[in-house]
Design an enzyme around this catalytic site. Structure first.
Site, PDB file in Angstrom:
ATOM      1  N   CYS A   2       0.840  -1.188   0.000  1.00 19.10           N
ATOM      2  CA  CYS A   2       0.000   0.000   0.000  1.00 19.10           C
ATOM      3  C   CYS A   2       0.880   1.244   0.000  1.00 19.10           C
ATOM      4  CB  CYS A   2      -0.944   0.078   1.180  1.00 19.10           C
ATOM      5  SG  CYS A   2      -2.094  -1.266   1.307  1.00 19.10           S
ATOM      6  N   ARG A  27       4.339  -0.418  -4.532  1.00 18.98           N
ATOM      7  CA  ARG A  27       4.022  -0.963  -3.210  1.00 18.98           C
ATOM      8  C   ARG A  27       2.699  -1.724  -3.195  1.00 18.98           C
ATOM      9  NH1 ARG A  27       7.101   1.766   0.818  1.00 18.98           N
ATOM     10  NH2 ARG A  27       5.662   0.971   2.379  1.00 18.98           N
ATOM     11  N   TRP A  73      -2.737  -2.772  -1.693  1.00 17.11           N
ATOM     12  CA  TRP A  73      -2.423  -4.206  -1.838  1.00 17.11           C
ATOM     13  C   TRP A  73      -3.301  -4.884  -0.810  1.00 17.11           C
ATOM     14  CZ3 TRP A  73      -0.537  -8.226   1.186  1.00 17.11           C
ATOM     15  CH2 TRP A  73      -0.030  -9.338   0.499  1.00 17.11           C
ATOM     16  N   ASN A  99      -2.365   1.925   5.803  1.00 15.34           N
ATOM     17  CA  ASN A  99      -1.482   0.834   5.398  1.00 15.34           C
ATOM     18  C   ASN A  99      -1.223   0.005   6.643  1.00 15.34           C
ATOM     19  OD1 ASN A  99       0.427  -0.778   4.262  1.00 15.34           O
ATOM     20  ND2 ASN A  99       1.983   0.828   4.018  1.00 15.34           N
ATOM     21  N   GLY A 100      -1.363  -1.318   6.562  1.00 14.22           N
ATOM     22  CA  GLY A 100      -1.128  -2.165   7.738  1.00 14.22           C
ATOM     23  C   GLY A 100      -2.350  -3.009   8.036  1.00 14.22           C
ATOM     24  N   GLU A 485      17.203 -18.424  -6.255  1.00 16.39           N
ATOM     25  CA  GLU A 485      16.885 -17.055  -6.662  1.00 16.39           C
ATOM     26  C   GLU A 485      16.439 -17.009  -8.130  1.00 16.39           C
ATOM     27  OE1 GLU A 485      16.211 -14.454  -5.218  1.00 16.39           O
ATOM     28  OE2 GLU A 485      16.559 -12.820  -6.615  1.00 16.39           O
ATOM     29  N   LYS A 489      12.790 -15.669  -9.340  1.00 18.51           N
ATOM     30  CA  LYS A 489      12.604 -14.589 -10.323  1.00 18.51           C
ATOM     31  C   LYS A 489      11.622 -15.024 -11.401  1.00 18.51           C
ATOM     32  CE  LYS A 489      13.720 -11.936  -8.619  1.00 18.51           C
ATOM     33  NZ  LYS A 489      14.275 -11.881  -7.330  1.00 18.51           N
ATOM     34  N   GLU A 492       7.988 -15.344 -10.028  1.00 21.32           N
ATOM     35  CA  GLU A 492       7.424 -14.044  -9.625  1.00 21.32           C
ATOM     36  C   GLU A 492       6.876 -13.257 -10.802  1.00 21.32           C
ATOM     37  OE1 GLU A 492       9.734 -11.944  -5.929  1.00 21.32           O
ATOM     38  OE2 GLU A 492      10.917 -12.297  -7.712  1.00 21.32           O
ATOM     39  N   HIS A 508      16.371 -37.164  -5.438  1.00 16.54           N
ATOM     40  CA  HIS A 508      15.464 -37.524  -4.343  1.00 16.54           C
ATOM     41  C   HIS A 508      14.053 -37.003  -4.576  1.00 16.54           C
ATOM     42  CE1 HIS A 508      18.814 -39.114  -2.129  1.00 16.54           C
ATOM     43  NE2 HIS A 508      19.466 -37.984  -2.306  1.00 16.54           N
ATOM     44  N   LYS A 607       6.130  -4.867  -3.262  1.00 20.65           N
ATOM     45  CA  LYS A 607       7.560  -4.655  -3.064  1.00 20.65           C
ATOM     46  C   LYS A 607       7.947  -4.756  -1.599  1.00 20.65           C
ATOM     47  CE  LYS A 607      11.626  -3.547  -4.434  1.00 20.65           C
ATOM     48  NZ  LYS A 607      12.306  -4.732  -4.998  1.00 20.65           N
TER      49      LYS A 607
HETATM   50  C1  G6P Z   1       8.692  -9.030  -1.087  1.00 20.94           C
HETATM   51  C2  G6P Z   1       9.327  -8.637  -2.394  1.00 20.94           C
HETATM   52  C3  G6P Z   1      10.602  -9.458  -2.618  1.00 20.94           C
HETATM   53  C4  G6P Z   1      11.541  -9.283  -1.438  1.00 20.94           C
HETATM   54  C5  G6P Z   1      10.858  -9.642  -0.120  1.00 20.94           C
HETATM   55  C6  G6P Z   1      11.703  -9.242   1.083  1.00 20.94           C
HETATM   56  O1  G6P Z   1       8.184 -10.315  -1.182  1.00 20.94           O
HETATM   57  O2  G6P Z   1       8.430  -8.844  -3.472  1.00 20.94           O
HETATM   58  O3  G6P Z   1      11.234  -9.006  -3.800  1.00 20.94           O
HETATM   59  O4  G6P Z   1      12.666 -10.087  -1.620  1.00 20.94           O
HETATM   60  O5  G6P Z   1       9.618  -8.944   0.002  1.00 20.94           O
HETATM   61  O6  G6P Z   1      11.803  -7.855   1.083  1.00 20.94           O
HETATM   62  P1  G6P Z   1      12.935  -7.034   1.792  1.00 20.94           P
HETATM   63  O7  G6P Z   1      12.582  -5.599   1.541  1.00 20.94           O
HETATM   64  O8  G6P Z   1      12.865  -7.391   3.248  1.00 20.94           O
HETATM   65  O9  G6P Z   1      14.228  -7.428   1.202  1.00 20.94           O
END
Ligand code: G6P
Length: 612
Positions: A2, A27, A73, A99-100, A485, A489, A492, A508, A607
């Protein structure tokens, strides 16, 4: 999670708010809304993106010098017009953006329903705005007193801005667990959930602390806390952020820009901290705690998402280079599983945003147990750096694309500097090895540049696999976290199901999935597990899997086995994640673009996840 923006001053609020919302859209982006006061308060809100809101408001006359906007969000209640913010209380006295999460909202809702309040939507935020109004009307009091009284009864997290129809030339902002920044202009104030919408207007900012309540008029800001009526003197900070850092600068997407920024971001991360001439690593933020770090018996790394993956690389680095045992934990698991934490433990919290709720909660727990808690964060002045005892900023610059890229490589850079430094101080590393590592780290940006120059090759591979439905990523040692990772990616941003595994674990379970329709990405550079991973590649080949491999420059063996290879330059094994992740970021990016996905704002993601 948000975005919040507010304005009060002598300028038209609408353009400031709508541009602010565009900056904040990373956000959250499932609905958006705006409220502007001009004699009376007009509220416009709708499901969809900020551009939908802009379209919706294009034919309305939105004039006025006080207002606020929100991009959402969803947590409570599906994304729709009604659940979008701002929310107005039943008798129209208060308007709120939030927000929250208000955890005791159902109890508050019950109380209000008994008093005759009725609700239009399903959000906790609508309950809160009505609760404020209920207190206000009961006590025949001021907006400020009602807000502070209501917030003292709230359990949960909030960053919020409130307007009151009886005191229209005023905004009230409050924070607990969800960030708010106030920009201080000349006869004007800006409020936002992070500095990105503020920086083009002013660089002077106040970061609200938990429990702060700011009562803001265009020429006056009064700061108090929820429980204490005493006025607090705010501290004004100067932002070290430029507008072009938060713009796309000719790139199609923020994610692509951020991938290409990595040579500079990593350079900025180690600039002024490593000196090849003096053979020194100097991490100013850790200076006071260095003796405790050198004596560490154990390090616990906490983080979420990509930051957790960086933590896994950190585990390999600290154990190998400094011989300190390391555990890596998801913030969300750590906080709820009654972990054993000793007073001589070092807890390192990794977070790009510095606001992730689960990571913050893990920090609080570690502090209660007496551990020394360090932060590795990107956003200056965010909550985690303020909650930790010491730390290191990554200095990667703002990361706007929801999928994290440069944050990962700059976090690994910080972890590498810390591990090399501790390895030296603990006499694990010889002078020669120490200098080799230092030089290799300094050369990483140029090597990434070289990889980026070959991005067309990754694009070609992406064009072949754009329609895949599953994908497996396999790596060993330092490249196992990179496999995780890479898979993260891809899922996501392209919504292709992808899994990362340590290559040897394939037999396994995941091996059962392999057939001619399963692309397998091997991250297989020439390190000590090279021969082993070649066996894993053969196992996939034998089952007709398609092999894409990231290999070291000059590799011949894997080239003969794989359907596609992408070469990366040589470096020290410990630093190879910094190079190997780049083609994987590019692969996901190009596949997502080819599939027509919204790369910077993937569905359902945000984000900065400020709720648990
Ligand atoms: C969200 C974002 C990710 C990020 C994660 C942790 O899920 O979409 O890209 O890695 O939060 O965020 P931070 O700000 O704590 O690295």
């Amino acid at each position: 999670m948000c975005g919040i923006v507010g304005y009060i001053g002598n300028k038209e609020a609408y353009p400031i708010l709508i541009n602010g919302l565009k900056r904040l859209e990373y956000r959250g982006y499932d609905s958006a809304g705006i409220a502007i006061y001009n004699g009376e308060t007009a509220i416009y809100k709708c499901k969809g993106k900020v551009s939908d809101l802009e379209h919706y408001t294009s034919k309305k006359s939105l004039v006025g010098f006080v207002g606020m906007g929100h991009t959402r969000w969803a947590t409570h209640g599906e994304p729709n017009d009604i659940n979008a913010h701002p929310h107005q209380s039943m008798y129209g006295k208060f308007i709120l953006i939030h927000n929250g999460i208000i955890e005791n909202y159902s109890q508050l809702k019950k109380i209000l329903e008994e008093k005759g309040y009725r609700f239009k939507g399903e959000t906790d935020s609508e309950v809160l705005v009505n609760f404020i109004e209920y207190i206000y009307l009961q006590g025949k009091t001021t907006a400020e007193i009602a807000v502070r009284a209501a917030l003292s009864k709230v359990i949960g997290a909030y960053g919020l801005v409130i307007m009151c129809s009886d005191e229209p030339e005023q905004l009230i902002a409050a924070r607990k667990g969800s960030p708010l920044v106030i920009g201080v202009g000349d006869g004007e104030y800006f409020i936002a959930s992070d500095a990105t919408p503020i920086v083009e207007h002013t660089k002077s900012v106040i970061f609200l602390n938990d429990d702060d309540v700011a009562i803001i008029r265009k020429d006056e800001l009064t700061l108090k806390t929820v429980k204490n009526d005493k006025i607090i003197q705010p501290t004004i900070h100067q932002l070290d952020l430029d507008v072009d850092e938060i713009e796309k600068n000719g790139f199609d997407h923020f994610m692509l820009k951020e991938i290409f920024e990595q040579p500079r971001a990593i350079h900025d991360t180690f600039r002024g901290r490593i000196s090849l001439e003096k053979k020194e690593i100097h991490l100013g933020g850790l200076y006071n705690v260095l003796p405790r770090l050198v004596e560490a018996k154990r390090i616990i790394i906490v983080g979420c998402g990509t930051s957790w993956h960086a933590g896994l690389v950190g585990e390999y680095l600290f154990e190998e280079l400094a011989r300190i045992p390391v555990e890596v934990e998801y913030g969300s698991e750590f906080r709820y599983r009654n972990p054993v934490i000793y007073e001589d433990d070092i807890v390192i919290a990794i977070s790009q945003s510095g606001e992730t709720a689960d990571t913050l909660a893990a920090i609080q727990l570690a502090k209660q147990k007496g551990a020394l808690v360090l932060g590795i964060c990107n956003v200056v002045g965010s909550s985690i750096p303020r909650e930790t005892h010491a730390g290191v900023y990554t200095h990667a610059g703002p990361e706007i694309g929801v999928a994290s890229t440069k944050a990962f490589t700059s976090q690994v850079t910080v972890l590498a500097m810390m591990a090399i430094l501790l390895g030296k101080k603990r006499n694990v590393l010889s002078n020669e090895r120490y200098e080799q590592l230092l030089t290799a780290l300094a050369n990483i940006p140029d090597k990434i540049e070289k990889i980026l120059q070959n991005s067309e090759k990754v694009k070609h591979i992406a064009s072949i696999y754009q329609n895949a439905t599953n994908c497996l990523y396999l790596g060993r040692g330092y490249l196992y976290p990179v496999a995780l990772e890479g898979a993260l990616k891809l899922k996501e941003i392209s919504y292709i199901h992808a899994e990362g595994y340590p290559a040897a674990e394939m037999k396994h379970g995941p091996i059962a999935l392999i057939d001619e329709n399963m692309p397998v990405v091997f991250i297989a550079t020439q390190d000590k597990t090279y021969e082993k991973i070649i066996s894993n590649i053969q196992e996939v080949r034998a089952r007709k899997g398609t092999i894409i491999a990231v290999v070291s420059e000059g590799d011949t063996k894997i080239k003969e086995m794989a359907h596609h290879t992408f070469e990366i330059p040589h470096t020290e094994e410990e630093l190879i994640p910094l190079l190997a992740v780049i083609p994987l970021q590019l692969l996901s990016y190009y596949i997502a673009v080819m599939r027509g996905c919204n790369v910077d704002q993937p569905r359902n993601l945000a984000k900065s996840v400020t709720v648990e």
